[in-house]
Design a protein around this motif. Structure first.
Motif, short mmCIF file in Angstrom:
data_model
loop_
_atom_site.label_atom_id
_atom_site.label_comp_id
_atom_site.label_asym_id
_atom_site.label_seq_id
_atom_site.Cartn_x
_atom_site.Cartn_y
_atom_site.Cartn_z
N PRO A 1 34.44 50.32 -25.49
CA PRO A 1 33.17 50.73 -24.91
C PRO A 1 33.21 50.65 -23.38
O PRO A 1 33.94 49.86 -22.80
CB PRO A 1 32.16 49.74 -25.50
CG PRO A 1 32.96 48.51 -25.78
CD PRO A 1 34.35 49.00 -26.14
N LEU A 2 32.38 51.48 -22.76
CA LEU A 2 32.36 51.61 -21.31
C LEU A 2 31.21 50.83 -20.69
O LEU A 2 30.17 50.64 -21.31
CB LEU A 2 32.16 53.07 -20.90
CG LEU A 2 33.22 54.07 -21.28
CD1 LEU A 2 32.78 55.45 -20.82
CD2 LEU A 2 34.56 53.71 -20.69
N ARG A 3 31.44 50.49 -19.46
CA ARG A 3 30.36 49.98 -18.61
C ARG A 3 30.05 51.12 -17.64
O ARG A 3 30.93 51.62 -16.95
CB ARG A 3 30.83 48.77 -17.83
CG ARG A 3 29.78 48.25 -16.90
CD ARG A 3 30.29 46.97 -16.26
NE ARG A 3 29.15 46.23 -15.79
CZ ARG A 3 29.04 45.79 -14.57
NH1 ARG A 3 30.00 45.98 -13.71
NH2 ARG A 3 27.97 45.14 -14.20
N ILE A 4 28.80 51.55 -17.62
CA ILE A 4 28.37 52.60 -16.70
C ILE A 4 27.38 51.97 -15.74
O ILE A 4 26.32 51.47 -16.15
CB ILE A 4 27.73 53.78 -17.46
CG1 ILE A 4 28.75 54.38 -18.42
CG2 ILE A 4 27.21 54.82 -16.48
CD1 ILE A 4 28.18 55.39 -19.39
N GLU A 5 27.74 51.98 -14.47
CA GLU A 5 26.86 51.40 -13.45
C GLU A 5 26.72 52.39 -12.31
O GLU A 5 27.70 52.85 -11.73
CB GLU A 5 27.41 50.09 -12.93
CG GLU A 5 26.46 49.39 -11.99
CD GLU A 5 26.89 47.98 -11.64
OE1 GLU A 5 26.11 47.31 -10.95
OE2 GLU A 5 27.99 47.55 -12.04
N LEU A 6 25.48 52.75 -12.03
CA LEU A 6 25.15 53.70 -10.97
C LEU A 6 24.21 53.03 -9.98
O LEU A 6 23.35 52.25 -10.38
CB LEU A 6 24.44 54.92 -11.56
CG LEU A 6 25.12 55.60 -12.74
CD1 LEU A 6 24.17 56.62 -13.36
CD2 LEU A 6 26.41 56.24 -12.31
N GLN A 7 24.39 53.34 -8.72
CA GLN A 7 23.50 52.83 -7.69
C GLN A 7 22.79 54.00 -7.04
O GLN A 7 23.43 54.97 -6.63
CB GLN A 7 24.31 52.06 -6.65
CG GLN A 7 23.46 51.43 -5.58
CD GLN A 7 24.32 50.69 -4.57
OE1 GLN A 7 25.33 51.21 -4.12
NE2 GLN A 7 23.93 49.47 -4.26
N PHE A 8 21.46 53.90 -6.98
CA PHE A 8 20.66 54.93 -6.33
C PHE A 8 20.43 54.53 -4.87
O PHE A 8 20.09 53.37 -4.59
CB PHE A 8 19.31 55.10 -7.01
CG PHE A 8 19.37 55.47 -8.46
CD1 PHE A 8 20.40 56.26 -8.97
CD2 PHE A 8 18.38 55.04 -9.33
CE1 PHE A 8 20.45 56.61 -10.31
CE2 PHE A 8 18.42 55.39 -10.68
CZ PHE A 8 19.45 56.17 -11.17
N GLN A 9 20.58 55.50 -3.97
CA GLN A 9 20.35 55.25 -2.56
C GLN A 9 19.31 56.25 -2.05
O GLN A 9 19.61 57.44 -1.91
CB GLN A 9 21.66 55.38 -1.78
CG GLN A 9 22.68 54.36 -2.23
CD GLN A 9 24.05 54.58 -1.62
OE1 GLN A 9 24.45 55.69 -1.36
NE2 GLN A 9 24.76 53.49 -1.42
N PRO A 10 18.08 55.77 -1.79
CA PRO A 10 17.04 56.67 -1.30
C PRO A 10 17.35 57.15 0.11
O PRO A 10 18.14 56.56 0.82
CB PRO A 10 15.78 55.81 -1.34
CG PRO A 10 16.28 54.40 -1.25
CD PRO A 10 17.64 54.38 -1.89
N VAL A 11 16.70 58.23 0.49
CA VAL A 11 16.86 58.80 1.83
C VAL A 11 15.55 58.61 2.59
O VAL A 11 14.49 58.98 2.09
CB VAL A 11 17.23 60.30 1.74
CG1 VAL A 11 17.30 60.92 3.13
CG2 VAL A 11 18.54 60.48 1.00
#
Length: 151
Positions: free
Chosen positions: A69-79
Motif C-alpha cells: 500500500p501507498l502513502r499519498i501526501e500532498l501539500q497545498f500552497q495558497p497564493v
C-alpha cells in the motif's frame, strides 16, 4: 505528527484506492487512446488562473517503482491572501478520469494544508492521478501524478 502537517495516522488497516476492476477498465481505455498519447513526466503541476500549488510529498517522484500500500501526501500552497478550499478537492484517475474523491475523503485526512492518505491499496501497474483544488478566489490548481506499482 506526519511531515509537518499536524495529522496523526488514521485508518491503519488501509483502504482500496482503486480496485483491480477499476484498474482494468482504465487500462483498456488508456490502451485505446495510446496512439495519440504523449510521454509525460512523473509529475506535472500547473495552476489555472494562478491558483493554489499542489506539492507531492509522497510517493517519491522519480522512484523506479513503488509497492502498495501507498502513502499519498500532498501539500497545498495558497497564493497571496487566498485560502485553499479543501471541500473543492478532486482526485481523478487515469485516462477516463474515474473520480476517486469520495474514497480519499472517507479514508484520508483532508484539510487546508493538504492531504494525507495512509495504506492506500492499488493494483500493480502504471497509474495516473490528477489532483485539483481551488481557493477562495475561485482559482484552480492541478497536479498530475504518474507512478508505477510493483507486485
Amino acid at each position: 505528527m506526519l511531515m509537518g502537517l499536524g495529522w496523526s495516522a488514521a485508518h491503519a488497516g488501509g483502504f482500496d484506492l482503486l480496485t483491480a476492476e477499476q484498474w482494468a477498465q482504465a487500462q483498456a481505455a488508456e490502451t485505446r487512446g495510446a496512439a495519440t498519447a504523449l510521454q509525460r513526466p512523473a509529475a506535472r503541476t500547473r495552476s489555472l488562473s494562478a491558483g493554489p500549488q499542489i506539492r507531492v510529498l509522497s510517493p517519491q517522484l522519480g522512484a523506479a517503482s513503488l509497492r502498495a500500500p501507498l502513502r499519498i501526501e500532498l501539500q497545498f500552497q495558497p497564493v497571496g491572501e487566498a485560502r485553499v478550499r479543501p471541500e473543492t478537492l478532486k482526485v481523478l484517475y487515469g485516462f477516463l478520469g474515474l473520480d476517486l474523491t469520495a474514497k480519499i475523503r472517507a479514508n484520508a485526512q483532508v484539510g487546508e494544508k493538504g492531504v494525507l492518505a495512509e495504506q492506500a491499496r492499488i493494483p500493480a501497474g502504471s497509474h495516473t492521478l490528477r489532483i485539483q483544488v481551488s481557493d477562495t478566489l475561485g482559482r484552480v490548481g492541478e497536479t498530475e501524478l504518474r507512478f508505477s506499482v510493483e507486485d
